[in-house]
Every structure is written in structure tokens, then in C-alpha cells.
Design an enzyme around this catalytic site. Structure first.
Site, PDB file in Angstrom:
ATOM      1  CE  LYS A   1      -0.436  -0.194   5.045  1.00  0.00           C
ATOM      2  NZ  LYS A   1      -1.317  -0.557   6.171  1.00  0.00           N
ATOM      3  CG  HIS A   2      -1.517   3.614   1.657  1.00  0.00           C
ATOM      4  ND1 HIS A   2      -0.364   3.778   2.421  1.00  0.00           N
ATOM      5  CD2 HIS A   2      -2.474   3.175   2.523  1.00  0.00           C
ATOM      6  CE1 HIS A   2      -0.626   3.466   3.679  1.00  0.00           C
ATOM      7  NE2 HIS A   2      -1.908   3.090   3.774  1.00  0.00           N
TER       8      HIS A   2
ATOM      9  CG  ASP B   1      -6.644   3.061   3.114  1.00  0.00           C
ATOM     10  OD1 ASP B   1      -6.869   2.354   4.103  1.00  0.00           O
ATOM     11  OD2 ASP B   1      -5.789   3.969   3.108  1.00  0.00           O
TER      12      ASP B   1
ATOM     13  CG  HIS C   1      -7.336   7.970   8.510  1.00  0.00           C
ATOM     14  ND1 HIS C   1      -6.006   7.859   8.170  1.00  0.00           N
ATOM     15  CD2 HIS C   1      -7.760   6.711   8.777  1.00  0.00           C
ATOM     16  CE1 HIS C   1      -5.632   6.590   8.247  1.00  0.00           C
ATOM     17  NE2 HIS C   1      -6.677   5.877   8.617  1.00  0.00           N
TER      18      HIS C   1
END
Length: 502
Positions: free
Chosen positions: A182-183, A267, A195
Site C-alpha cells: 500500500k497505498h 483502503d 482519514h
């Protein structure tokens, strides 16, 4: 399709297949340390993956019993976890990790060591019944102000990140645990945490190819079984859609140009970069349509209603012509293919040589100590001032960090306090009294108040020891300066040893 009393049913063949496929592509979480009845029931109806978080973990034995119960319902279930080691740990959420994170491994720059650390971490996950790890981070931490990657990256040099990403993938998968690199296409050049909001990377495609994509090419060459998409907007690739929802990024670039044929996982869809702009239902439909195969959800949304809503949204999108039935079926088959891969490696998970000391060995090698020649090791119990920033969500605020616990073991009577803000320096001095001061910081270069606090401490107490447990970009200072390259428990132990010459 009808929904009654919280139960999704389908009237005949095509509906049954669609509903099963829609459940298969979800990777939900749940609350509690034992699987709830609804989760076991949905496993029997097609759900193929479960995500574990810190809230699900008490002990390795408890996790092993939990995963055994899941497999009693579905033998080939994928059990995933976000266990990067270092600052991001779920298996050791209450104690801190036994393994240093990526930045520490990058500081050592020994790919054999990185491979050994990942193999041991994989062995411990496998012993608990976990067979998919949402790791490693292959992000090149090119932006020093990055609030969410930082020590989770192997470093700021593309070549270093690429070779250690490949080593990590190889080591982890040698234990029979699938890696999820990731990412994608790279979260390192961001100053926003996805987030909370949508990060944007404004560089041209040539820079992306040379800097950010190289570690993913290395991971693919190493055989990474899964890749996780990033909720970031990269206008040079797709000016309209974040990577998770972009067919240009997932299908044309990752599948086509990079030749990747494994599982693409999103994600967490409840992150505000997606949930706050598209909503998780619409976002999930768009992600699968763009080329994602599995929807990660459950970090904050961990209930049956979420699973039913998302599976229903996917089925409805097929009926409405917004999502090709073949694309959903292909995604579900890729999930099942990874489940078969992990099942075939059960022997690898059962085998493997344990090396319980490799994490501490790596943490010790990662230390960078400045001023040791003129420093007299502490023999008196100090006062430890933890200059504490707000934790990012990926790390969480429930995992302990610092050096106080390890110093207490070596110097009984050690006391500690957590401090922040513009008055922290004077407050620390008052709390410490005449005791030696150990100031512990995390990313001093990103937090002006930390630098000001150290100015105050060092002016009054030049004998202050400074321990940097984040990215060590600020100039080393203090009677002794110890850079650990991460805040894992073993990093704290290695630092305590250096301070006391234990």
C-alpha cells in the site's frame, strides 16, 4: 431481491450469485473478541473475508481461537489485519510492537534483516490464524510534513523503499501470509491525512513513475498477492477521481501498464476522503467498477447493517447497469483465488523457524546516537517527559509508546508525564525537579511547540537527553540525542539501553 428483518435474500439463481459475489468482495470488521452470530451467518452466505482490529485482540491465544471459529464456518476465509509492525500494530495494540517499523528497517538498510523481520512477523500472524496482512507501506515519504505516513515508510529515497518493500513482501509471504502492498499509487507526497480529507498530489506523471511507482513495481516483481489503493487525488493520472475510484489508476495503470494480476483492495471506505465526498455505498460501487476487487470497511463501521447496505448497493448497481455483472464476478473470483493461495500454504504457516529476538536486534541496529562520547550514562532514575502530538488514526492513541517503561525496568523509580502546548517546557522543569530529564519527541520538525519546549529544557538543563521516536529531521541536540526511527516497544527498549549503557 428483497430485504426483511435485516436479512438479504434472493429469489432465484442470478440473484443468488450476485448476492454471494457482493458479499465476497467485502472485508468488514466487527466488535468484540469473539465472532458475532451475524458474521458467522454471512460467512455461510458468501462473505469471504474478515478484518481484525485492535478492538478484537486480547492475546495471541484468543485471536487463534477467534480465527478457528471463523474457519469452522468457512475453511478458506481470509482473515486480514493491519499489522505493519512499528507504530502500527493491532496484534500488540496494548503493549507496543515487538518489531520496529519500516523507517527503522530503512535506516539499517539491510534487506536480509527486513526479510527476516517480516518473516517472523508473518509467522506470528500465521500462528494466530491471520493469512492476509494489510502491509507493507511502499510509500516514498518525500514530503517531510506528511502527517500520516512518516515512520511507516522505509524512507524518502525511492531505491531504498523499493528494495525493502520487495524484501518485506518476500519475507512475509514465506510464512504463508499474503502481503497487501500500500497505498497505490503512493501516499508519501501528501500533507493531508486521508482519514480526514482528500489529499492531492500535484506532480507530473514522469515524477510519479520514477519516484512513487517504483516500489510498487518492485512489490509486483516480488509477487505481492494484494495491493491496496490510496484515497488520494493525482491529477496527472486522473483529474476527476481519487485513485480508489479511478479506472485509469487501477485498471489502466496498475493492471495494464504495471502488469499486476493479484487482488486490489481499497483502503478503508469509511475514511473521510471517500465517505465524506461520495458516501461509502456509492464509493464502493465506483471502486469495484474502477477495478478494485475488495472493499475494506470496518475500522469504524463494524456491524451487520453496513455489510447488508454495501452488498445491496452492489447488487442494485448491477441491476441498474452502473456496474457490470462480469466486473463484480471477476472481483469476487480474485478474492477466492487469494483464499485458495493462502489455503495452499497452510504448511508454510505451520512451519517456519521462530526468531523471537530479530525485532529487538533490528531496533538496536536502527539507533542513531549523537553525543555518546561525552555522555555519562544515567544511573539515577530520571523524569521522562513525553512531548505528545495528536496521534494519527492509522497509529491510534491506545498503543503505548516512549521509553519510560523500559527505563523503569533498568532504573526503578523512573517517573513520566505526557506534555503538549506552549507552556510544556516550564511545566516539565517543575515536574522533574532535580532529577535527570529525558525528553521524548515524535517528529519535532513538524511541531514548533516541541522545538520550543526543547529550547526551554536545554537552556535550563543542558544535561537533558533527547529521544526522537519519529522522523529525525530536526538537528540532533541534547547531552545525548537518540534517534530510534519509530516508537515500537523494542525501539523504546533499545533507546533505554543506550541512555543507561545497559
Amino acid at each position: 431481491m428483497t430485504t426483511t428483518a435485516g436479512t438479504t435474500t434472493a429469489s432465484h439463481g442470478r440473484g443468488d450469485a450476485l448476492t454471494r459475489d457482493a458479499l465476497t468482495v467485502l472485508q468488514p470488521g466487527f466488535t468484540g473478541t469473539t465472532p458475532p452470530d451475524w458474521l458467522l451467518r454471512r460467512l455461510g452466505e458468501g462473505l469471504a473475508s474478515v478484518g481484525l482490529f485492535g478492538r478484537n485482540v486480547e492475546t495471541p491465544e484468543q485471536v487463534a481461537a477467534l480465527t478457528a471459529r471463523l474457519r469452522a464456518e468457512r475453511e478458506d476465509v481470509l482473515v486480514a489485519i493491519d499489522e505493519e509492525g512499528g507504530d502500527v500494530t493491532r496484534l500488540e495494540v496494548r503493549t507496543g510492537s515487538s518489531f520496529p517499523g519500516n523507517l527503522a528497517l530503512g535506516a539499517v538498510d539491510d534487506t536480509d534483516l527486513t526479510r527476516e523481520v517480516a518473516a517472523e512477523l508473518g509467522r506470528r500472524l500465521a500462528a494466530c490464524g491471520v493469512n492476509l496482512n494489510w502491509a507493507p507501506s511502499a510509500d516514498v515519504n518525500s514530503n517531510p510534513d506528511n502527517p500520516v505516513i512518516g515512520v511507516r515508510s522505509f524512507g524518502a529515497d525511492t531505491g531504498l523503499v523499493a528494495r525493502h518493500t520487495a524484501a518485506y513482501v518476500t519475507g512475509l509471504q514465506s510464512a504463508g501470509v499474503a502481503a497487501c502492498t500500500k497505498h497505490f499509487p503512493g501516499h508519501g507526497d501528501t500533507a493531508v491525512d486521508s482519514h480526514h480529507a482528500m489529499p492531492r498530489i500535484d506532480v507530473d506523471a514522469e515524477v510519479l513513475a520514477a519516484r512513487d511507482l517504483a516500489p510498487f513495481r518492485a512489490a509486483i516483481a516480488a509477487g505481492s498477492r494484494a495491493v491496496m489503493s490510496a484515497h488520494i487525488l493525482v491529477p496527472a493520472l486522473d483529474p476527476a477521481h481519487p485513485a480508489t475510484l479511478s479506472s485509469r489508476v487501477l485498471t489502466e495503470l496498475l493492471r495494464g501498464e504495471l502488469g499486476y494480476d493479484g487482488l486490489i483492495v481499497t483502503d478503508g471506505m469509511e475514511m473521510q476522503a471517500i465517505a465524506g465526498t461520495y458516501g461509502i455505498e456509492r464509493g464502493s460501487v465506483l471502486a469495484i467498477a474502477a477495478g478494485a476487487d475488495a472493499i475494506c470497511v470496518g475500522g469504524g463501521l463494524a456491524d451487520e447493517e453496513t455489510v447488508l447496505q454495501l452488498s445491496a448497493a452492489l447488487v442494485a448497481a448491477v441491476h441498474a447497469g452502473e456496474l457490470a455483472e462480469e466486473r463484480l464476478a471477476d472481483a469476487a473470483e480474485r478474492v477466492r483465488a487469494l483464499a485458495r493461495w493462502t489455503a495452499e500454504r497452510a504448511d508454510a504457516r505451520a512451519a517456519g523457524r521462530a526468531d523471537g529476538d530479530v525485532g529487538l536486534t533490528a531496533a538496536r541496529r536502527a539507533l542513531r546516537v549523537t553525543g555518546a562520547a561525552d555522555f555519562t550514562p544515567l544511573t539515577e532514575a530520571p523524569y521522562v517527559a513525553a512531548l505528545t502530538p495528536v496521534a494519527n488514526i492509522a497509529v491510534g492513541d491506545e498503543t503505548p509508546w516512549g521509553v519510560a517503561a523500559e527505563l523503569s525496568r533498568l532504573l526503578p523509580g523512573t517517573e513520566t508525564g505526557s506534555w503538549s502546548g506552549t507552556d510544556a517546557g516550564e511545566e516539565v522543569l517543575a515536574a522533574a525537579g532535580s532529577r535527570p530529564v529525558v525528553a521524548v519527541v515524535r517528529d519535532e520538525h513538524r511541531h514548533p511547540w516541541m522545538g520550543a519546549t526543547l529550547d526551554t529544557l536545554l537552556k535550563a538543563r543542558p544535561d537533558t537527553v533527547v529521544v526522537e521516536m519519529g522522523v529525525p529531521r530536526a538537528e540532533p541536540r541534547g547531552a545525548l540525542h537518540v534517534a530510534t526511527h519509530g516508537a515500537a516497544r523494542v525501539c523504546g527498549r533499545a533507546a533505554a539501553e543506550a541512555i543507561t549503557a545497559d
